[in-house]
Every structure is written in structure tokens, then in C-alpha cells.
Write a protein that holds these residues in place. Structure first.
Motif, PDB file in Angstrom:
ATOM      1  N   MET A   1       0.854  -1.182   0.000  1.00  0.00           N
ATOM      2  CA  MET A   1       0.000   0.000   0.000  1.00  0.00           C
ATOM      3  C   MET A   1       0.895   1.239   0.000  1.00  0.00           C
ATOM      4  O   MET A   1       1.825   1.338   0.782  1.00  0.00           O
ATOM      5  N   ARG A   2       0.605   2.164  -0.926  1.00  0.00           N
ATOM      6  CA  ARG A   2       1.398   3.382  -1.000  1.00  0.00           C
ATOM      7  C   ARG A   2       0.484   4.579  -0.844  1.00  0.00           C
ATOM      8  O   ARG A   2      -0.711   4.498  -1.153  1.00  0.00           O
ATOM      9  N   GLY A   3       1.075   5.681  -0.419  1.00  0.00           N
ATOM     10  CA  GLY A   3       0.268   6.882  -0.306  1.00  0.00           C
ATOM     11  C   GLY A   3       1.118   8.111  -0.492  1.00  0.00           C
ATOM     12  O   GLY A   3       2.350   8.031  -0.539  1.00  0.00           O
ATOM     13  N   ARG A   4       0.445   9.254  -0.600  1.00  0.00           N
ATOM     14  CA  ARG A   4       1.168  10.507  -0.784  1.00  0.00           C
ATOM     15  C   ARG A   4       0.291  11.677  -0.369  1.00  0.00           C
ATOM     16  O   ARG A   4      -0.937  11.579  -0.319  1.00  0.00           O
ATOM     17  N   CYS A   5       0.974  12.790  -0.123  1.00  0.00           N
ATOM     18  CA  CYS A   5       0.247  14.026   0.156  1.00  0.00           C
ATOM     19  C   CYS A   5      -0.231  14.628  -1.163  1.00  0.00           C
ATOM     20  O   CYS A   5       0.138  14.169  -2.243  1.00  0.00           O
ATOM     21  N   GLU A   6      -1.005  15.671  -1.069  1.00  0.00           N
ATOM     22  CA  GLU A   6      -1.572  16.299  -2.265  1.00  0.00           C
ATOM     23  C   GLU A   6      -0.499  16.811  -3.221  1.00  0.00           C
ATOM     24  O   GLU A   6      -0.586  16.615  -4.431  1.00  0.00           O
ATOM     25  N   CYS A   7       0.553  17.432  -2.716  1.00  0.00           N
ATOM     26  CA  CYS A   7       1.573  17.981  -3.621  1.00  0.00           C
ATOM     27  C   CYS A   7       2.559  16.917  -4.081  1.00  0.00           C
ATOM     28  O   CYS A   7       3.329  17.162  -5.009  1.00  0.00           O
ATOM     29  N   GLY A   8       2.547  15.752  -3.456  1.00  0.00           N
ATOM     30  CA  GLY A   8       3.394  14.643  -3.905  1.00  0.00           C
ATOM     31  C   GLY A   8       4.785  14.615  -3.310  1.00  0.00           C
ATOM     32  O   GLY A   8       5.545  13.687  -3.590  1.00  0.00           O
ATOM     33  N   ARG A   9       5.139  15.624  -2.486  1.00  0.00           N
ATOM     34  CA  ARG A   9       6.490  15.610  -1.904  1.00  0.00           C
ATOM     35  C   ARG A   9       6.661  14.458  -0.924  1.00  0.00           C
ATOM     36  O   ARG A   9       7.673  13.780  -0.950  1.00  0.00           O
ATOM     37  N   VAL A  10       5.677  14.278  -0.085  1.00  0.00           N
ATOM     38  CA  VAL A  10       5.773  13.200   0.910  1.00  0.00           C
ATOM     39  C   VAL A  10       5.098  11.948   0.341  1.00  0.00           C
ATOM     40  O   VAL A  10       3.919  11.985  -0.044  1.00  0.00           O
ATOM     41  N   GLN A  11       5.879  10.871   0.269  1.00  0.00           N
ATOM     42  CA  GLN A  11       5.351   9.596  -0.205  1.00  0.00           C
ATOM     43  C   GLN A  11       5.744   8.520   0.788  1.00  0.00           C
ATOM     44  O   GLN A  11       6.814   8.591   1.397  1.00  0.00           O
ATOM     45  N   TYR A  12       4.879   7.543   0.956  1.00  0.00           N
ATOM     46  CA  TYR A  12       5.178   6.486   1.916  1.00  0.00           C
ATOM     47  C   TYR A  12       4.700   5.133   1.386  1.00  0.00           C
ATOM     48  O   TYR A  12       3.919   5.053   0.435  1.00  0.00           O
ATOM     49  N   ARG A  13       5.183   4.107   2.048  1.00  0.00           N
ATOM     50  CA  ARG A  13       4.777   2.740   1.738  1.00  0.00           C
ATOM     51  C   ARG A  13       4.466   2.038   3.049  1.00  0.00           C
ATOM     52  O   ARG A  13       5.162   2.240   4.048  1.00  0.00           O
ATOM     53  N   SER A  14       3.432   1.219   3.035  1.00  0.00           N
ATOM     54  CA  SER A  14       3.071   0.448   4.218  1.00  0.00           C
ATOM     55  C   SER A  14       2.892  -1.000   3.806  1.00  0.00           C
ATOM     56  O   SER A  14       2.130  -1.297   2.883  1.00  0.00           O
ATOM     57  N   GLU A  15       3.610  -1.893   4.471  1.00  0.00           N
ATOM     58  CA  GLU A  15       3.574  -3.298   4.058  1.00  0.00           C
ATOM     59  C   GLU A  15       2.833  -4.195   5.032  1.00  0.00           C
ATOM     60  O   GLU A  15       2.595  -5.346   4.737  1.00  0.00           O
ATOM     61  N   GLY A  16       2.470  -3.671   6.175  1.00  0.00           N
ATOM     62  CA  GLY A  16       1.802  -4.522   7.166  1.00  0.00           C
ATOM     63  C   GLY A  16       0.312  -4.663   6.902  1.00  0.00           C
ATOM     64  O   GLY A  16      -0.268  -3.979   6.070  1.00  0.00           O
ATOM     65  N   LYS A  17      -0.274  -5.573   7.652  1.00  0.00           N
ATOM     66  CA  LYS A  17      -1.719  -5.800   7.570  1.00  0.00           C
ATOM     67  C   LYS A  17      -2.475  -4.627   8.214  1.00  0.00           C
ATOM     68  O   LYS A  17      -2.033  -4.073   9.217  1.00  0.00           O
ATOM     69  N   VAL A  18      -3.619  -4.275   7.629  1.00  0.00           N
ATOM     70  CA  VAL A  18      -4.454  -3.234   8.226  1.00  0.00           C
ATOM     71  C   VAL A  18      -5.160  -3.804   9.450  1.00  0.00           C
ATOM     72  O   VAL A  18      -5.939  -4.749   9.346  1.00  0.00           O
ATOM     73  N   GLU A  19      -4.867  -3.216  10.612  1.00  0.00           N
ATOM     74  CA  GLU A  19      -5.444  -3.717  11.864  1.00  0.00           C
ATOM     75  C   GLU A  19      -6.857  -3.165  12.093  1.00  0.00           C
ATOM     76  O   GLU A  19      -7.739  -3.892  12.516  1.00  0.00           O
ATOM     77  N   TYR A  20      -7.018  -1.872  11.846  1.00  0.00           N
ATOM     78  CA  TYR A  20      -8.315  -1.224  12.066  1.00  0.00           C
ATOM     79  C   TYR A  20      -8.616  -0.278  10.921  1.00  0.00           C
ATOM     80  O   TYR A  20      -7.717   0.276  10.303  1.00  0.00           O
ATOM     81  N   PHE A  21      -9.897  -0.095  10.716  1.00  0.00           N
ATOM     82  CA  PHE A  21     -10.416   0.854   9.723  1.00  0.00           C
ATOM     83  C   PHE A  21     -11.457   1.673  10.478  1.00  0.00           C
ATOM     84  O   PHE A  21     -12.506   1.141  10.869  1.00  0.00           O
ATOM     85  N   SER A  22     -11.114   2.926  10.768  1.00  0.00           N
ATOM     86  CA  SER A  22     -11.984   3.687  11.671  1.00  0.00           C
ATOM     87  C   SER A  22     -12.262   5.095  11.158  1.00  0.00           C
ATOM     88  O   SER A  22     -11.467   5.667  10.401  1.00  0.00           O
ATOM     89  N   HIS A  23     -13.397   5.606  11.581  1.00  0.00           N
ATOM     90  CA  HIS A  23     -13.774   6.989  11.309  1.00  0.00           C
ATOM     91  C   HIS A  23     -13.766   7.714  12.653  1.00  0.00           C
ATOM     92  O   HIS A  23     -14.533   7.346  13.558  1.00  0.00           O
ATOM     93  N   CYS A  24     -12.913   8.735  12.787  1.00  0.00           N
ATOM     94  CA  CYS A  24     -12.817   9.424  14.071  1.00  0.00           C
ATOM     95  C   CYS A  24     -13.565  10.750  14.025  1.00  0.00           C
ATOM     96  O   CYS A  24     -13.302  11.594  13.167  1.00  0.00           O
ATOM     97  N   HIS A  25     -14.466  10.901  14.991  1.00  0.00           N
ATOM     98  CA  HIS A  25     -15.328  12.092  15.048  1.00  0.00           C
ATOM     99  C   HIS A  25     -14.884  13.075  16.124  1.00  0.00           C
ATOM    100  O   HIS A  25     -15.657  13.946  16.514  1.00  0.00           O
ATOM    101  N   CYS A  26     -13.651  12.960  16.616  1.00  0.00           N
ATOM    102  CA  CYS A  26     -13.217  13.900  17.662  1.00  0.00           C
ATOM    103  C   CYS A  26     -13.049  15.299  17.060  1.00  0.00           C
ATOM    104  O   CYS A  26     -12.893  15.462  15.852  1.00  0.00           O
TER     105      CYS A  26
END
Ligand SMILES: [Zn+2]
Ligand SMILES: [Zn+2]
Length: 131
Positions: free
Chosen positions: A1-26
Motif C-alpha cells: 500500500m502506498r500513499g502521498r500528500c496532495e503535492c506529492g512531496r511526501v510519499q510512503y509505503r506500508s507493508e503490514g496488515k491493516v489492523e483497524y479501519f476507523s472513522h474518528c469524530h473527535c
């Protein structure tokens, strides 16, 4: 799984399993993301790496036990690190490029949700964190 910020400068990769999928309303997520709630996938810290842009990251300590990392150029909220779960990183799902199969979602901090927000799903709701 890869991701990036809107401008594309920051990019990351995540190889682990997704533990939780949550919507935070704080109220912090509401302001920082400028939205009714913020959606996260929680992944193992050890499988997470930055591919670029680490020097453009800024850290906002939204409390003494929680850091929020965002791109200092475009302002995208990228992830949250919480002291209560030091082995996990909570990635802002909107920054993930190819979303894998996810576990069932749930809502947290519903006790402080925006008065103007209405739920449109049957996912479990918790006043703060799940029990
Ligand atoms: Zn950016
Ligand atoms: Zn939150």
C-alpha cells in the motif's frame, strides 16, 4: 500500500496488515482534516517507510500523547501517532493511493461528533475508543 500528500512531496509505503479501519469524530480530527470526521487505517509501524519528502513533514502535538504529521508544503494530514498504541501508525485513508481489502469499519469519538453530521451506515459507534 502506498500513499502521498496532495503535492506529492511526501510519499510512503506500508507493508503490514491493516489492523483497524476507523472513522474518528473527535473535534481535533474535525478541525485538522476540515471535515465531519477523519478516516484512518491503522497499520504496523515496523512495515511503514517514507519513500520521499521526510524533510517536508511537520509534526503537530495535538495532545501530550498524540502527534499529527502533515506535509509542510500542501498541508495534507497524513498520519497520527498515538502513545496508547506505539506499535501502530494511523494513516489518513484519503492519502492512500491503492486501497487494499479492509476490515469492517467502525466510528470512534461519536460522543463529540459534529451536530450537523448524519450517519449513513450501520458500522458500530463508540463514544470514545472501542471497549
Ligand atoms: Zn504535500
Ligand atoms: Zn480523532
Amino acid at each position: 500500500m502506498r500513499g502521498r500528500c496532495e503535492c506529492g512531496r511526501v510519499q510512503y509505503r506500508s507493508e503490514g496488515k491493516v489492523e483497524y479501519f476507523s472513522h474518528c469524530h473527535c473535534s481535533q480530527c474535525r478541525r485538522v482534516h476540515g471535515a465531519a470526521f477523519a478516516t484512518f487505517v491503522s497499520v504496523p509501524r515496523e512495515g511503514f517507510t517514507y519513500l520521499s519528502g521526510e524533510s517536508d513533514l511537520r509534526t503537530y502535538a495535538s495532545s501530550d500523547h498524540q502527534n499529527r504529521l502533515f506535509c509542510g508544503v500542501c498541508g495534507s494530514s497524513l498520519l497520527v501517532e498515538a502513545a496508547r498504541e506505539p506499535d501502530l501508525i494511523h494513516l489518513a485513508l484519503g492519502t492512500v493511493e491503492e486501497v487494499p481489502e479492509l476490515p469492517d469499519a467502525f466510528h470512534i469519538f461519536v460522543g463529540s461528533k459534529a451536530a450537523w453530521h448524519r450517519f449513513h451506515d450501520d458500522a458500530p459507534q463508540y463514544d470514545t475508543y472501542p471497549d
